[in-house]
Design a protein around this motif. Structure first.
Motif, PDB file in Angstrom:
ATOM      1  N   PRO A  26     -11.306  58.009 -31.849  1.00 27.07           N
ATOM      2  CA  PRO A  26     -12.015  59.284 -31.937  1.00 27.07           C
ATOM      3  C   PRO A  26     -10.925  59.603 -32.460  1.00 27.07           C
ATOM      4  N   SER A  27     -11.070  61.304 -32.669  1.00 31.03           N
ATOM      5  CA  SER A  27      -9.601  61.368 -33.617  1.00 31.03           C
ATOM      6  C   SER A  27      -8.734  62.461 -32.235  1.00 31.03           C
ATOM      7  N   ARG A  28      -7.632  62.723 -32.368  1.00 29.29           N
ATOM      8  CA  ARG A  28      -6.713  63.057 -31.530  1.00 29.29           C
ATOM      9  C   ARG A  28      -6.815  63.992 -31.135  1.00 29.29           C
ATOM     10  N   GLN A  29      -7.874  65.064 -31.266  1.00 33.41           N
ATOM     11  CA  GLN A  29      -8.760  66.546 -30.817  1.00 33.41           C
ATOM     12  C   GLN A  29      -9.784  66.116 -30.279  1.00 33.41           C
ATOM     13  N   GLN A  30     -10.462  64.408 -30.596  1.00 29.83           N
ATOM     14  CA  GLN A  30     -11.681  64.100 -29.261  1.00 29.83           C
ATOM     15  C   GLN A  30     -10.989  63.658 -27.939  1.00 29.83           C
ATOM     16  N   ALA A  31     -10.398  62.485 -28.709  1.00 30.21           N
ATOM     17  CA  ALA A  31      -9.588  62.129 -27.006  1.00 30.21           C
ATOM     18  C   ALA A  31      -8.607  62.719 -26.750  1.00 30.21           C
ATOM     19  N   SER A  32      -8.075  63.649 -27.410  1.00 28.74           N
ATOM     20  CA  SER A  32      -7.124  64.667 -26.661  1.00 28.74           C
ATOM     21  C   SER A  32      -7.891  65.599 -25.346  1.00 28.74           C
ATOM     22  N   TYR A  33      -9.126  66.000 -25.324  1.00 27.96           N
ATOM     23  CA  TYR A  33     -10.075  67.151 -24.975  1.00 27.96           C
ATOM     24  C   TYR A  33     -10.907  66.114 -23.179  1.00 27.96           C
ATOM     25  N   VAL A  34     -11.021  64.959 -23.452  1.00 23.03           N
ATOM     26  CA  VAL A  34     -11.735  64.185 -22.400  1.00 23.03           C
ATOM     27  C   VAL A  34     -10.068  63.950 -20.879  1.00 23.03           C
ATOM     28  N   ILE A  35      -8.802  64.268 -21.596  1.00 26.13           N
ATOM     29  CA  ILE A  35      -7.562  64.640 -20.934  1.00 26.13           C
ATOM     30  C   ILE A  35      -8.320  65.475 -19.864  1.00 26.13           C
ATOM     31  N   GLY A  36      -8.061  64.877 -18.419  1.00 27.43           N
ATOM     32  CA  GLY A  36      -8.363  65.452 -17.104  1.00 27.43           C
ATOM     33  C   GLY A  36      -9.690  64.924 -16.468  1.00 27.43           C
ATOM     34  N   TYR A  37     -10.445  63.908 -17.762  1.00 30.63           N
ATOM     35  CA  TYR A  37     -11.903  63.486 -16.852  1.00 30.63           C
ATOM     36  C   TYR A  37     -11.516  62.467 -16.529  1.00 30.63           C
ATOM     37  N   GLY A  38     -11.564  61.057 -15.143  1.00 35.60           N
ATOM     38  CA  GLY A  38     -12.182  60.494 -15.245  1.00 35.60           C
ATOM     39  C   GLY A  38     -12.286  59.185 -16.468  1.00 35.60           C
ATOM     40  N   LEU A  39     -11.736  58.266 -16.022  1.00 39.76           N
ATOM     41  CA  LEU A  39     -11.525  57.216 -17.579  1.00 39.76           C
ATOM     42  C   LEU A  39     -13.061  56.789 -17.138  1.00 39.76           C
ATOM     43  N   ASN A  40     -14.098  56.612 -16.727  1.00 42.26           N
ATOM     44  CA  ASN A  40     -14.645  56.014 -17.070  1.00 42.26           C
ATOM     45  C   ASN A  40     -15.715  57.558 -17.463  1.00 42.26           C
ATOM     46  N   GLU A  41     -15.840  58.371 -16.956  1.00 38.02           N
ATOM     47  CA  GLU A  41     -16.022  60.045 -17.384  1.00 38.02           C
ATOM     48  C   GLU A  41     -15.630  60.055 -18.880  1.00 38.02           C
ATOM     49  N   ALA A  42     -14.476  59.949 -19.066  1.00 40.66           N
ATOM     50  CA  ALA A  42     -13.800  60.881 -20.124  1.00 40.66           C
ATOM     51  C   ALA A  42     -14.228  59.295 -22.065  1.00 40.66           C
ATOM     52  N   MET A  43     -14.494  58.666 -21.761  1.00 41.16           N
ATOM     53  CA  MET A  43     -14.874  56.863 -22.262  1.00 41.16           C
ATOM     54  C   MET A  43     -16.361  57.664 -22.506  1.00 41.16           C
ATOM     55  N   ARG A  44     -16.995  57.571 -21.615  1.00 39.76           N
ATOM     56  CA  ARG A  44     -18.360  57.516 -21.587  1.00 39.76           C
ATOM     57  C   ARG A  44     -18.597  59.130 -22.826  1.00 39.76           C
ATOM     58  N   PHE A  45     -17.613  59.975 -22.281  1.00 46.17           N
ATOM     59  CA  PHE A  45     -18.032  61.162 -23.132  1.00 46.17           C
ATOM     60  C   PHE A  45     -17.879  60.244 -24.765  1.00 46.17           C
ATOM     61  N   LEU A  46     -17.032  60.233 -24.649  1.00 52.05           N
ATOM     62  CA  LEU A  46     -16.385  59.692 -26.525  1.00 52.05           C
ATOM     63  C   LEU A  46     -17.509  58.546 -26.973  1.00 52.05           C
ATOM     64  N   ALA A  47     -17.946  57.977 -26.110  1.00 50.37           N
ATOM     65  CA  ALA A  47     -18.739  56.495 -26.565  1.00 50.37           C
ATOM     66  C   ALA A  47     -20.150  56.812 -26.292  1.00 50.37           C
ATOM     67  N   PRO A  48     -21.017  58.219 -26.156  1.00 48.69           N
ATOM     68  CA  PRO A  48     -22.132  58.037 -25.543  1.00 48.69           C
ATOM     69  C   PRO A  48     -22.712  57.082 -26.041  1.00 48.69           C
ATOM     70  N   ASP A  49     -23.720  55.917 -27.010  1.00 53.54           N
ATOM     71  CA  ASP A  49     -24.263  55.244 -27.190  1.00 53.54           C
ATOM     72  C   ASP A  49     -23.453  54.516 -26.760  1.00 53.54           C
ATOM     73  N   ALA A  50     -22.978  53.856 -26.165  1.00 45.90           N
ATOM     74  CA  ALA A  50     -22.179  52.397 -25.507  1.00 45.90           C
ATOM     75  C   ALA A  50     -22.319  51.932 -24.356  1.00 45.90           C
ATOM     76  N   THR A  51     -22.909  50.488 -24.694  1.00 41.84           N
ATOM     77  CA  THR A  51     -23.073  50.138 -23.343  1.00 41.84           C
ATOM     78  C   THR A  51     -22.245  50.412 -22.075  1.00 41.84           C
ATOM     79  N   ALA A  52     -22.944  50.004 -20.796  1.00 38.27           N
ATOM     80  CA  ALA A  52     -21.778  49.512 -19.720  1.00 38.27           C
ATOM     81  C   ALA A  52     -20.656  48.226 -20.062  1.00 38.27           C
ATOM     82  N   ALA A  53     -21.147  47.300 -20.584  1.00 40.18           N
ATOM     83  CA  ALA A  53     -19.647  46.911 -20.873  1.00 40.18           C
ATOM     84  C   ALA A  53     -18.843  47.162 -21.753  1.00 40.18           C
ATOM     85  N   GLN A  54     -19.052  47.827 -22.505  1.00 37.74           N
ATOM     86  CA  GLN A  54     -18.398  48.836 -23.677  1.00 37.74           C
ATOM     87  C   GLN A  54     -17.514  48.754 -23.170  1.00 37.74           C
ATOM     88  N   VAL A  55     -18.048  50.004 -21.904  1.00 32.92           N
ATOM     89  CA  VAL A  55     -17.502  51.341 -21.450  1.00 32.92           C
ATOM     90  C   VAL A  55     -16.529  50.614 -20.417  1.00 32.92           C
TER      91      VAL A  55
END
Length: 218
Positions: free
Chosen positions: A39-68
């Motif tokens: 993700p770009s710096r802007q995209q990565a900065s946007y999810v700051i404040g989310y929980g880690l799992n929520e943040a990574m799922r937001f940035l990688a919506p097509d990722a599998t649970a194992a990848q997250v």
């Protein structure tokens, strides 16, 4: 005792601690480690404040649970390797001491894990200033109002006598959802214009400006 507010609720990363750059870079390195589009710096900065799992799922919506899970683990490795280097913004320790002496109650509502928050509170010596804290792995992630609702109920302070202080739209939207006034700081993760769109009581470019406002108007 303050005239307007009885309870100051702070976000941690990007509000009290100068950690935005490390979090953003750690997210990018984690995605690279797993072999997913970084993700770009802007995209990565946007999810700051989310929980880690929520943040990574937001940035990688097509990722599998194992990848997250792999991304989360890689992020922790990169972040924890350097989190001891993170400093509080200038004036934070002195300001918290002043607010305590002025009669405020204080709390933290953060997207960090409980283990992560306890670690930085010990590292910085700031833990004694806060009556209570809430983290993303024990509450719904921001902008859900649960953190603020639990804090105000536990401390017996009406939402209108509390103020949420944060650097992301997630912080300000959480405050709106909880019926709590909010103050925004534009020196952290989210652009000033995005924060302004949520109409906080005040919006500040430095911690010193925030501190001055609280001493005069809080």
């Amino acid at each position: 005792m303050a005239d307007r507010f009885d309870l100051l609720i702070f976000d941690w990363d990007g509000t009290l601690a100068d950690s935005t750059a490390l979090i953003t870079r750690s997210i990018q390195l984690a995605f690279a480690d797993v072999g997913l589009a970084v993700p770009s710096r802007q995209q990565a900065s946007y999810v700051i404040g989310y929980g880690l799992n929520e943040a990574m799922r937001f940035l990688a919506p097509d990722a599998t649970a194992a990848q997250v899970a792999q991304i989360v683990d890689a992020y922790k490795t990169h972040y924890l390797a350097r989190d001891g280097e993170i400093a509080l913004f200038d004036g934070v320790a002195e300001a918290l001491a002043h607010y305590r002496s002025a009669g405020y109650q204080m709390a933290v509502a953060t997207g960090k894990s409980r283990r992560g928050l306890d670690r930085v509170l010990e590292q910085t010596g700031m833990g004694a200033f806060f009556e209570t804290t809430r983290c993303a792995d024990e509450c719904h992630s921001k902008p859900h109002p649960q953190m603020l609702e639990e804090i105000t109920e536990l401390l017996g302070v009406a939402p209108q006598r509390s103020v949420m202080i944060g650097d992301t739209t997630h912080d300000l939207q959480m405050a709106l959802n909880a019926g709590t006034p909010a103050l925004g700081v534009a020196y952290g993760a989210h652009p000033k214009a995005d924060l302004a769109a949520l109409q906080p009581l005040g919006l500040f470019d430095t911690f010193a400006e925030l501190d001055g406002w609280l001493r005069e108007h809080g």
